[in-house]
Design an enzyme around this catalytic site. Structure first.
Site, mmCIF file in Angstrom:
data_model
loop_
_atom_site.group_PDB
_atom_site.id
_atom_site.type_symbol
_atom_site.label_atom_id
_atom_site.label_comp_id
_atom_site.label_asym_id
_atom_site.label_seq_id
_atom_site.Cartn_x
_atom_site.Cartn_y
_atom_site.Cartn_z
ATOM 1 N N TYR A 178 -7.892 -6.095 -28.269
ATOM 2 C CA TYR A 178 -8.669 -6.820 -29.289
ATOM 3 C C TYR A 178 -8.438 -6.199 -30.666
ATOM 4 O O TYR A 178 -8.176 -6.905 -31.646
ATOM 5 C CB TYR A 178 -10.154 -6.761 -28.910
ATOM 6 N N SER A 217 -11.948 -7.507 -38.057
ATOM 7 C CA SER A 217 -12.922 -6.562 -37.507
ATOM 8 C C SER A 217 -12.575 -5.161 -37.989
ATOM 9 O O SER A 217 -11.391 -4.843 -38.200
ATOM 10 C CB SER A 217 -12.878 -6.579 -35.976
HETATM 11 P P1 NAP Z 1 -19.473 -14.985 -30.545
HETATM 12 O O1 NAP Z 1 -20.936 -14.933 -30.747
HETATM 13 O O2 NAP Z 1 -18.892 -14.592 -29.224
HETATM 14 O O3 NAP Z 1 -18.957 -16.427 -30.954
HETATM 15 C C1 NAP Z 1 -17.594 -16.731 -30.888
HETATM 16 C C2 NAP Z 1 -17.407 -18.186 -31.178
HETATM 17 O O4 NAP Z 1 -16.000 -18.456 -31.158
HETATM 18 C C3 NAP Z 1 -18.061 -19.083 -30.154
HETATM 19 O O5 NAP Z 1 -18.718 -20.120 -30.841
HETATM 20 C C4 NAP Z 1 -16.877 -19.623 -29.337
HETATM 21 O O6 NAP Z 1 -17.043 -20.964 -28.930
HETATM 22 C C5 NAP Z 1 -15.774 -19.580 -30.358
HETATM 23 N N1 NAP Z 1 -14.433 -19.483 -29.769
HETATM 24 C C6 NAP Z 1 -13.940 -18.490 -28.995
HETATM 25 N N2 NAP Z 1 -12.680 -18.761 -28.673
HETATM 26 C C7 NAP Z 1 -12.381 -19.952 -29.237
HETATM 27 C C8 NAP Z 1 -11.226 -20.761 -29.254
HETATM 28 N N3 NAP Z 1 -10.113 -20.401 -28.600
HETATM 29 N N4 NAP Z 1 -11.259 -21.931 -29.944
HETATM 30 C C9 NAP Z 1 -12.368 -22.299 -30.607
HETATM 31 N N5 NAP Z 1 -13.505 -21.578 -30.633
HETATM 32 C C10 NAP Z 1 -13.499 -20.414 -29.936
HETATM 33 O O7 NAP Z 1 -18.711 -14.059 -31.594
HETATM 34 P P2 NAP Z 1 -19.100 -13.458 -33.018
HETATM 35 O O8 NAP Z 1 -19.596 -12.087 -32.790
HETATM 36 O O9 NAP Z 1 -19.886 -14.418 -33.826
HETATM 37 O O10 NAP Z 1 -17.633 -13.298 -33.609
HETATM 38 C C11 NAP Z 1 -17.080 -14.147 -34.599
HETATM 39 C C12 NAP Z 1 -15.863 -13.437 -35.163
HETATM 40 O O11 NAP Z 1 -16.275 -12.185 -35.715
HETATM 41 C C13 NAP Z 1 -14.798 -13.126 -34.132
HETATM 42 O O12 NAP Z 1 -13.514 -13.352 -34.668
HETATM 43 C C14 NAP Z 1 -15.020 -11.659 -33.848
HETATM 44 O O13 NAP Z 1 -13.833 -11.025 -33.397
HETATM 45 C C15 NAP Z 1 -15.462 -11.167 -35.195
HETATM 46 N N6 NAP Z 1 -16.207 -9.897 -35.134
HETATM 47 C C16 NAP Z 1 -17.410 -9.807 -34.511
HETATM 48 C C17 NAP Z 1 -18.070 -8.582 -34.489
HETATM 49 C C18 NAP Z 1 -19.408 -8.383 -33.820
HETATM 50 O O14 NAP Z 1 -19.881 -7.239 -33.749
HETATM 51 N N7 NAP Z 1 -20.067 -9.439 -33.331
HETATM 52 C C19 NAP Z 1 -17.502 -7.458 -35.097
HETATM 53 C C20 NAP Z 1 -16.269 -7.585 -35.704
HETATM 54 C C21 NAP Z 1 -15.632 -8.812 -35.725
HETATM 55 P P3 NAP Z 1 -17.657 -21.425 -27.514
HETATM 56 O O15 NAP Z 1 -18.997 -20.731 -27.392
HETATM 57 O O16 NAP Z 1 -17.782 -22.896 -27.630
HETATM 58 O O17 NAP Z 1 -16.667 -20.948 -26.495
#
Ligand code: NAP
Length: 249
Positions: free
Chosen positions: A158, A144
Site C-alpha cells: 500500500y 498517504s
Molecule cells: P474508506 O473509508 O475505506 O473508503 C474508501 C472508498 O473508496 C469507499 O467509498 C470505496 O467504495 C471506494 N473504493 C475503493 N476501491 C474502489 C475502486 N476500485 N473504485 C471505486 N471506488 C473504490 O477509505 P478512506 O480512509 O476514506 O480513504 C480514502 C483515501 O484516503 C484512500 O485513497 C486512502 O488510501 C487515503 N488515506 C486514508 C487514510 C486513513 O487513515 N483513513 C490515511 C492516508 C490515506 P465502496 O465502499 O463502494 O467499495
C-alpha cells in the site's frame, strides 16, 4: 451560471464523502463515484441535495479501464463539463509483512491505487486540457503519509502504491502545467474512517495516535479542507505539490 463540476472517486464514505459534501458547500456540482455501496453513495447525494446542492451517484470500479471510461461518459452526459477530479478511491489489505504477500494481493492494491487514478487522470486531461479544447481544471490525488514512511510490518505494498501515486502527481503536473491543469497531492496521516477495518484493525487510529506529534487522529473533514483548497483558485500557483494532513507526522 452553471456550477463547476467535480468528480470524487470513492465518495460513498470516509474522506471521499467528506470531500463531496464540502465541495457541494463550496458550490460544485458533485459526481459521487462508488464501487459497491450504492446506499452509502445515495446517502451522500441526498445530504447534498437536501442542502440545496447538485449531486449524482455513479457506480464504477476505477481499477477497470472500461468502467472508468463509462464513468466519465456519464459525467459528460449529466453535466457536459468537468472542472475538477479528486482521485480519492483507494484500498489496503490485511496487515502482513512482505514475506507473507502474494502477487495477486499486490496487483489488487496497485490496480486500485495507481492504475485507477492514472486512468482517471487520463480521462480528466482529455476533457480539461486546453490542448484538447478544454477550459483547464484541477486534479487532487489522495496519497498517504505511508508514501514517506513505507508502512513496515503493516502494508508495504500500500505504501509503495502511494509512492507511485506521488510520482504520478509530480510528473503529470509538469506534463500539463501549460495546459491549464494543476495537479497536486494530499497525504493524510491516521484518519478516522472504515479503511482501517480493511487492514484487520478497526481501532488502529487510537492505537497509533500516541506516535503523532499532535497526539490525535484526524477527521475526514480535515483532509477535505486541504483538498478543496488545492482545487480552488486560491491555490492558483500551486502544482506538483503536496499537503500533509497528518498532525505533524
Ligand atoms: P474508506 O473509508 O475505506 O473508503 C474508501 C472508498 O473508496 C469507499 O467509498 C470505496 O467504495 C471506494 N473504493 C475503493 N476501491 C474502489 C475502486 N476500485 N473504485 C471505486 N471506488 C473504490 O477509505 P478512506 O480512509 O476514506 O480513504 C480514502 C483515501 O484516503 C484512500 O485513497 C486512502 O488510501 C487515503 N488515506 C486514508 C487514510 C486513513 O487513515 N483513513 C490515511 C492516508 C490515506 P465502496 O465502499 O463502494 O467499495
Amino acid at each position: 451560471m452553471q456550477r463547476k463540476v467535480v468528480l470524487v472517486t470513492g465518495a460513498g464514505r470516509g474522506i471521499g464523502a467528506a470531500t463531496a459534501v464540502l465541495a457541494a458547500e463550496r458550490g460544485y456540482a458533485v459526481a459521487v463515484n462508488y464501487r459497491r455501496d450504492a446506499d452509502a453513495a445515495e446517502a451522500v447525494v441526498a445530504r447534498i441535495r437536501d442542502a440545496g446542492g447538485d449531486a449524482v451517484a455513479l457506480r464504477a470500479d476505477v481499477a477497470v479501464e472500461g468502467e472508468v471510461a463509462g464513468l466519465f461518459s456519464q459525467v459528460d452526459a449529466r453535466y457536459g463539463r468537468l472542472d475538477a477530479l479528486v482521485n480519492n478511491a483507494g484500498i489496503l489489505e490485511t496487515q502482513v509483512r512482505v514475506d507473507g504477500m502474494d502477487a495477486a494481493r499486490v496487483r489488487r492494491v496497485l490496480d486500485a491505487n495507481v492504475v485507477g487514478p492514472l486512468l482517471c487522470c487520463r480521462e480528466a486531461v482529455r476533457r480539461m486540457s486546453t490542448r484538447h479544447g478544454g477550459r483547464g481544471g484541477a486534479i487532487v490525488n489522495v496519497s498517504s503519509v505511508a508514501a514517506l514512511t513505507g508502512s513496515p510490518g503493516e502494508y508495504v505494498d500500500y505504501a509503495a502504491s502511494k509512492g507511485a501515486l506521488d510520482t504520478l502527481t509530480r510528473g503529470l503536473s509538469q506534463e500539463v502545467a501549460q495546459e491549464g491543469i494543476r495537479v497536486n497531492g494530499v497525504r493524510p496521516g491516521f484518519i478516522y474512517t472504515d479503511m482501517h477495518a480493511s487492514g484487520g484493525e478497526p481501532g488502529r487510529v487510537d492505537r497509533v495516535k500516541a506516535f503523532v506529534p499532535m497526539r490525535r487522529g484526524g477527521q475526514p473533514e480535515e483532509v477535505a479542507q486541504a483538498i478543496l483548497w488545492l482545487l480552488s483558485d486560491e491555490a492558483s500557483y500551486s502544482t506538483g505539490g503536496f499537503i500533509d494532513v497528518a498532525g505533524g507526522r
